[in-house]
Motif scaffolding. Structure first.
Motif, mmCIF file in Angstrom:
data_model
loop_
_atom_site.group_PDB
_atom_site.id
_atom_site.type_symbol
_atom_site.label_atom_id
_atom_site.label_comp_id
_atom_site.label_asym_id
_atom_site.label_seq_id
_atom_site.Cartn_x
_atom_site.Cartn_y
_atom_site.Cartn_z
ATOM 1 N N LEU A 1 37.955 39.592 39.014
ATOM 2 C CA LEU A 1 38.579 39.368 40.315
ATOM 3 C C LEU A 1 38.142 40.389 41.355
ATOM 4 N N ASP A 2 37.997 41.644 40.953
ATOM 5 C CA ASP A 2 37.599 42.664 41.920
ATOM 6 C C ASP A 2 36.241 42.333 42.535
ATOM 7 N N ASP B 1 33.062 35.364 50.412
ATOM 8 C CA ASP B 1 33.721 34.987 51.666
ATOM 9 C C ASP B 1 34.779 33.916 51.431
ATOM 10 N N GLN B 2 34.445 32.940 50.588
ATOM 11 C CA GLN B 2 35.331 31.812 50.312
ATOM 12 C C GLN B 2 35.513 31.676 48.806
ATOM 13 N N VAL B 3 36.537 30.945 48.425
ATOM 14 C CA VAL B 3 36.771 30.682 47.001
ATOM 15 C C VAL B 3 37.203 29.238 46.807
ATOM 16 N N ALA C 1 39.810 28.247 49.881
ATOM 17 C CA ALA C 1 40.357 29.097 50.931
ATOM 18 C C ALA C 1 39.438 30.288 51.176
ATOM 19 N N ALA C 2 39.665 30.968 52.288
ATOM 20 C CA ALA C 2 38.969 32.223 52.550
ATOM 21 C C ALA C 2 39.531 33.283 51.606
ATOM 22 N N ILE D 1 43.951 34.704 50.418
ATOM 23 C CA ILE D 1 44.613 34.459 49.142
ATOM 24 C C ILE D 1 44.633 35.745 48.326
ATOM 25 N N GLY D 2 45.802 36.168 47.888
ATOM 26 C CA GLY D 2 45.935 37.389 47.103
ATOM 27 C C GLY D 2 45.593 37.165 45.645
#
Length: 517
Positions: A208-209, A216-218, A230-231, A235-236
């Motif tokens: 994740l890091d 930029d996006q996921v 989303a960008a 999103i956390g």
């Protein structure tokens, strides 16, 4: 599903409503992926989410059953990865698919060799290979065979080869799995260069890091579907993990499994202990204990090091760091036979590939590990085998026509029961269960869960790995959360809930020392 907002960059790739079935079973169902020019786009999801299938549809390895693919605004369909490469899409696979006996230059220039007067222009190709590798700050003799270099260097060569095709889109599948921290930094700098040049990158990773550092996006996939796009900044980590697993961040009320309530008063002393286990990048610092009659659960995302740690414990792989003890004595297995002699059993997550022997009967599969004990001078004691097999068929409720039925003809749940019986017949002290209920129906899943609890109640120590949060939370007496090869949190059953486990999986909550007693 939410789609990324329109921005100044143009849409390079647009995959819409992609469907793919294998033997009538959907692997992709209305999956979508949109990538803009000069964008680094994360594609994530658990095992079986559909990421690899979607990439293989894009690159021509599979043909889609339905849906539309647009590349640079035009309909796009290729019939091989090479054809995709020629048309501007290069893929770098986690498993390095180069030719180790050929030189570095030959691997980088394979398929786009330069010629002069009809002959290979080796000087030009050597210069090209050196130029591409210089972007990674790698200066090696490109005339030497690729196989003489370490895995990290080979990975960089694979990336250099992809870049050399002047791709408009580069797909990187777990590209950092073989790289150390410095090499990861170099790779990220190259990704930033590609982005500045207008090249797009699809970045597949479970770290994740890394996603937050470079993407930029996921796009998040689950069960063959795109569930969110989303960008990264919107999103956390906790929300990201929850979406991958299909869970609400809030704790779930009630019981979703068949483990039932447990009186932990019967749990005994520490039977097995591991401190600071390490083996390459997959397992870097894992510590945990397991008591008699206890179910210890391993939680973590794919790539966290759960299975790799279990394989170290069972001697299937060799550890390079740390110590283990079994019943108070030093324990360092060189092979699985050492673990079996110490009283361990291991049900692998790959039931069909590494567990059952499909063409053998139920009886043969069930007694496979027990053969040395029920044979004399190489001759099998048929009556002893039959007695054992019939007992476990009865006690575990294995549904089969009889001991001589081929195990491949059984349902997934009953195949799993046969594997459990194989190890229980060895009268183990510690049983490692890797994804014990994966791929079986709800009814069989409940039977397996009740059986695991019953075995623990009878004094067996169980190390259970599961990607299903409710299975770990409701089934384990203690939970050890692993993240990027490190044990980051230990939670007692009474204190565990989904939010705490998800938080540890997303962020980590400290060093491995927290997972000790």
């Amino acid at each position: 599903m939410t789609r990324p907002p329109d921005g100044p960059s143009t849409l390079l790739l647009d995959m819409r409503d992609i469907q793919k079935r294998f033997a009538g079973i959907p692997a992709l169902a209305d999956a979508s992926l949109s990538v803009r020019s000069g964008e680094v786009h994360a594609l994530i999801g658990q095992n079986g989410a559909g990421k690899s299938t979607l990439i293989k549809v894009l690159t021509g390895y599979y043909r889609k059953d339905a849906g539309q693919v647009l590349f640079e605004g035009e309909p796009f369909e290729v019939h091989s990865p090479h054809q995709a490469q020629v048309n501007g899409i290069s893929t770098i696979y986690q498993e390095i698919n180069l030719v180790p006996l050929r030189s570095v230059t030959e691997n980088i220039c394979l398929g786009r060799e330069q010629r002069r007067y009809g002959l290979l222009d080796w000087n030009a190709m050597h210069a090209e290979a050196e130029r591409l590798l210089s972007r990674f700050a790698i200066g090696i003799d490109v005339r030497r065979p690729l196989g003489e270099f370490n895995t990290a260097t080979q990975q960089m060569v694979a990336i250099a080869r992809a870049i050399g095709f002047s791709a408009r889109l580069v797909i990187m599948d777990e590209p950092t799995s073989s790289l150390d921290e410095r090499e990861v930094g170099v790779l990220f700098s190259v990704i930033h260069q590609l982005k500045a040049e207008g090249v797009s990158v699809i970045f597949v990773s479970h770290k994740l890091d890394e996603l937050y550092e470079v993407c930029d996006q996921v796009t998040i996939m689950r069960d063959g579907r795109t569930v969110r796009s989303a960008a990264m900044e919107e999103i956390g980590k906790l929300e990201l993990v929850a979406a991958m697993l299909g869970r609400d961040v809030a704790a779930v009320e009630g019981h979703a499994t068949a483990f039932g309530e447990r009186d932990r008063a019967g749990i005994g002393d520490v039977m097995f202990s591991a401190r600071g286990l390490g083996a390459g990048q997959a397992v870097r610092n894992v510590s945990f204990d397991l008591r008699r009659g206890e179910i210890a659960g391993f939680a973590g995302l794919l790539g966290a090091g759960r299975t790799e740690t279990a394989r170290l414990v069972f001697g299937a792989d060799r550890s390079s760091a740390g110590q283990m003890t079994m019943e108070g004595a030093a324990y360092h297995p060189d092979r699985p036979a050492d673990a079996i002699a110490a009283g361990m059993g291991f049900c692998t997550e790959d039931r069909k590939g590494e567990g059952i022997v499909p063409e053998m009967t139920v009886a043969e599969n069930l007694t496979l590990a027990l053969l040395p004990k029920i044979s004399r001078n190489g001759v099998l004691d048929d009556s002893r085998q039959r007695e054992i097999v019939e007992r476990f068929i009865r006690e575990l409720g294995i549904k089969c026509s009889g001991p001589n039925q081929k195990v491949r003809e059984l349902s997934g749940g009953n195949q799993q029961k046969v594997l459990l019986a194989r190890w229980l017949a060895m009268n183990p002290k510690l049983l490692i269960l890797d994804e014990p209920t994966r791929g079986i129906d709800v009814g069989a899943k409940g039977e397996i869960q009740r059986l695991i609890r019953r075995l623990a109640d009878q004094g067996l120590g169980v190390l259970m790995i599961s990607s299903e949060l409710e299975e770990v939370i409701e089934g384990a007496d203690r939970i050890f959360v692993l993240r990027d090869g490190v044990s980051v949190t230990e939670l007692e059953a009474e204190a565990a809930n989904e939010e705490k486990v998800l938080t540890a999986m997303a962020h980590g909550t400290g060093a491995s020392s927290e997972a000790t007693t």
